[in-house]
Motif scaffolding. Sequence first.
Motif, short mmCIF file in Angstrom:
data_model
loop_
_atom_site.label_atom_id
_atom_site.label_comp_id
_atom_site.label_asym_id
_atom_site.label_seq_id
_atom_site.Cartn_x
_atom_site.Cartn_y
_atom_site.Cartn_z
N LYS A 108 10.40 52.13 51.70
CA LYS A 108 11.61 51.70 52.41
C LYS A 108 11.70 50.18 52.37
CE LYS A 108 12.21 55.51 55.55
NZ LYS A 108 12.75 55.86 56.85
N ASN A 109 12.92 49.69 52.22
CA ASN A 109 13.14 48.25 52.11
C ASN A 109 12.63 47.48 53.33
OD1 ASN A 109 14.29 48.51 49.60
ND2 ASN A 109 16.36 48.69 50.40
N THR A 110 12.78 48.05 54.53
CA THR A 110 12.31 47.35 55.73
C THR A 110 10.79 47.20 55.72
OG1 THR A 110 12.33 49.46 56.92
CG2 THR A 110 14.25 48.02 57.21
N LEU A 111 10.08 48.20 55.22
CA LEU A 111 8.62 48.11 55.13
C LEU A 111 8.20 47.06 54.10
CD1 LEU A 111 7.52 51.85 55.33
CD2 LEU A 111 7.28 50.09 57.07
N ILE A 112 8.93 46.99 53.01
CA ILE A 112 8.62 45.98 51.98
C ILE A 112 8.81 44.59 52.56
CG2 ILE A 112 9.27 45.05 49.73
CD1 ILE A 112 10.16 47.89 48.97
N LYS A 113 9.90 44.38 53.31
CA LYS A 113 10.15 43.07 53.92
C LYS A 113 9.01 42.68 54.86
CE LYS A 113 15.17 43.22 53.69
NZ LYS A 113 16.43 43.36 54.43
N LYS A 114 8.54 43.63 55.66
CA LYS A 114 7.44 43.34 56.58
C LYS A 114 6.15 43.05 55.82
CE LYS A 114 9.18 45.88 60.54
NZ LYS A 114 8.98 46.97 61.48
N ALA A 115 5.90 43.80 54.77
CA ALA A 115 4.66 43.61 54.00
C ALA A 115 4.65 42.29 53.23
CB ALA A 115 4.47 44.77 53.04
N LEU A 116 5.83 41.84 52.82
CA LEU A 116 5.92 40.63 51.99
C LEU A 116 6.15 39.35 52.79
CD1 LEU A 116 8.13 41.95 49.05
CD2 LEU A 116 5.64 41.74 49.12
N LYS A 117 6.18 39.44 54.11
CA LYS A 117 6.55 38.27 54.91
C LYS A 117 5.60 37.09 54.71
CE LYS A 117 4.25 39.64 59.14
NZ LYS A 117 4.37 39.99 60.52
N ASP A 118 4.32 37.34 54.39
CA ASP A 118 3.36 36.25 54.20
C ASP A 118 3.24 35.81 52.75
OD1 ASP A 118 2.79 36.26 56.91
OD2 ASP A 118 1.20 37.75 56.68
N LEU A 119 3.97 36.45 51.87
CA LEU A 119 3.90 36.13 50.44
C LEU A 119 4.79 34.94 50.11
CD1 LEU A 119 2.91 37.24 47.59
CD2 LEU A 119 5.12 38.37 47.48
N ASP A 120 4.30 34.07 49.22
CA ASP A 120 5.14 32.96 48.76
C ASP A 120 6.36 33.52 48.04
OD1 ASP A 120 3.38 31.09 49.70
OD2 ASP A 120 2.33 30.84 47.79
N GLY A 121 7.51 33.04 48.36
CA GLY A 121 8.74 33.49 47.71
C GLY A 121 9.29 34.79 48.27
N ALA A 171 10.69 40.34 40.21
CA ALA A 171 9.23 40.40 40.26
C ALA A 171 8.69 39.11 40.86
CB ALA A 171 8.66 40.59 38.86
N ALA A 172 7.48 39.21 41.40
CA ALA A 172 6.76 38.04 41.89
C ALA A 172 5.35 38.09 41.29
CB ALA A 172 6.67 38.04 43.41
N ILE A 173 5.01 37.02 40.57
CA ILE A 173 3.69 36.92 39.95
C ILE A 173 3.08 35.60 40.39
CG2 ILE A 173 2.40 36.84 37.79
CD1 ILE A 173 4.71 38.43 36.52
N ASP A 174 1.97 35.67 41.07
CA ASP A 174 1.28 34.48 41.57
C ASP A 174 2.22 33.54 42.32
OD1 ASP A 174 -1.17 35.29 40.56
OD2 ASP A 174 -0.84 34.31 38.62
N GLY A 175 3.08 34.11 43.15
CA GLY A 175 3.98 33.31 43.98
C GLY A 175 5.25 32.85 43.30
N VAL A 176 5.41 33.13 42.01
CA VAL A 176 6.62 32.75 41.28
C VAL A 176 7.53 33.97 41.20
CG1 VAL A 176 7.56 31.86 39.13
CG2 VAL A 176 5.34 31.05 39.94
N VAL A 177 8.78 33.81 41.60
CA VAL A 177 9.72 34.93 41.61
C VAL A 177 10.58 34.88 40.35
CG1 VAL A 177 11.64 35.99 42.85
CG2 VAL A 177 9.75 34.97 44.13
N PHE A 178 10.70 36.03 39.70
CA PHE A 178 11.50 36.17 38.48
C PHE A 178 12.66 37.11 38.75
CE2 PHE A 178 7.17 35.23 37.23
CZ PHE A 178 7.32 34.23 36.28
N GLY A 179 13.85 36.74 38.28
CA GLY A 179 15.04 37.54 38.49
C GLY A 179 15.17 38.68 37.50
N ALA A 180 16.25 39.43 37.64
CA ALA A 180 16.47 40.62 36.82
C ALA A 180 16.61 40.29 35.34
CB ALA A 180 17.72 41.35 37.31
N ASP A 181 17.05 39.10 35.01
CA ASP A 181 17.25 38.74 33.61
C ASP A 181 15.96 38.31 32.91
OD1 ASP A 181 17.05 36.52 35.23
OD2 ASP A 181 18.41 35.30 34.02
N SER A 182 14.86 38.23 33.63
CA SER A 182 13.62 37.76 33.03
C SER A 182 12.69 38.87 32.54
CB SER A 182 12.86 36.88 34.03
OG SER A 182 12.56 37.62 35.19
N LEU A 183 13.11 40.12 32.62
CA LEU A 183 12.25 41.23 32.18
C LEU A 183 11.85 41.11 30.71
CD1 LEU A 183 10.78 43.85 32.87
CD2 LEU A 183 12.86 45.07 32.24
N PRO A 184 12.77 40.81 29.78
CA PRO A 184 12.34 40.69 28.38
C PRO A 184 11.25 39.63 28.18
CG PRO A 184 14.73 40.82 28.49
CD PRO A 184 14.23 40.69 29.91
#
Length: 151
Positions: free
Chosen positions: A33-46, A89-102
């Motif tokens: 659930k999106n609300t659980l993800i928000k709570k779990a990611l609150k301490d993550l950079d980005g 996606a978030a990798i090592d605190g860096v957030v990548f948007g939908a266009d960065s998958l390739p």
Amino acid sequence: GIYLTEFQGLSVAKMAELRGEFRKVGVEYRVVKNTLIKKALKDLDGADKLAAGLKSTTAVAFGYDDPLAPAKVIRKFSKTNELLKFKMAAIDGVVFGADSLPALSEMLTKTENVGRAAGLINNVVSSVPIVVNAIARNLVSVLDQVAKQKQ
């Protein structure tokens, strides 16, 4: 690496196939659930940037050993299954948007980078004796030429 995807419309069989592909490369894939993800990611950079992708149905792929493995699976699977959409996606605190998958899916893994570096170092180390021998050979040749000219 944490990857957010949208899977709305995928059949149960396709989801099972996708989970199997993730399992093969050691990636955990969960519908959360999106609300659980928000709570779990609150301490993550980005986390604030990731929160923008938490709309509609969301599944999360966790790449523990190789943070780029989920990108490769998502890209390959979404080529034949258009209902799977990469959000961000978030990798090592860096957030990548939908266009960065390739770009993410084509990056070399940590193991591949270490292998390339080891190969480069090995090439440099193995070429040192060749260079030293060439210098010594050239020095002998020059000394021989000087000796012939003085005679």
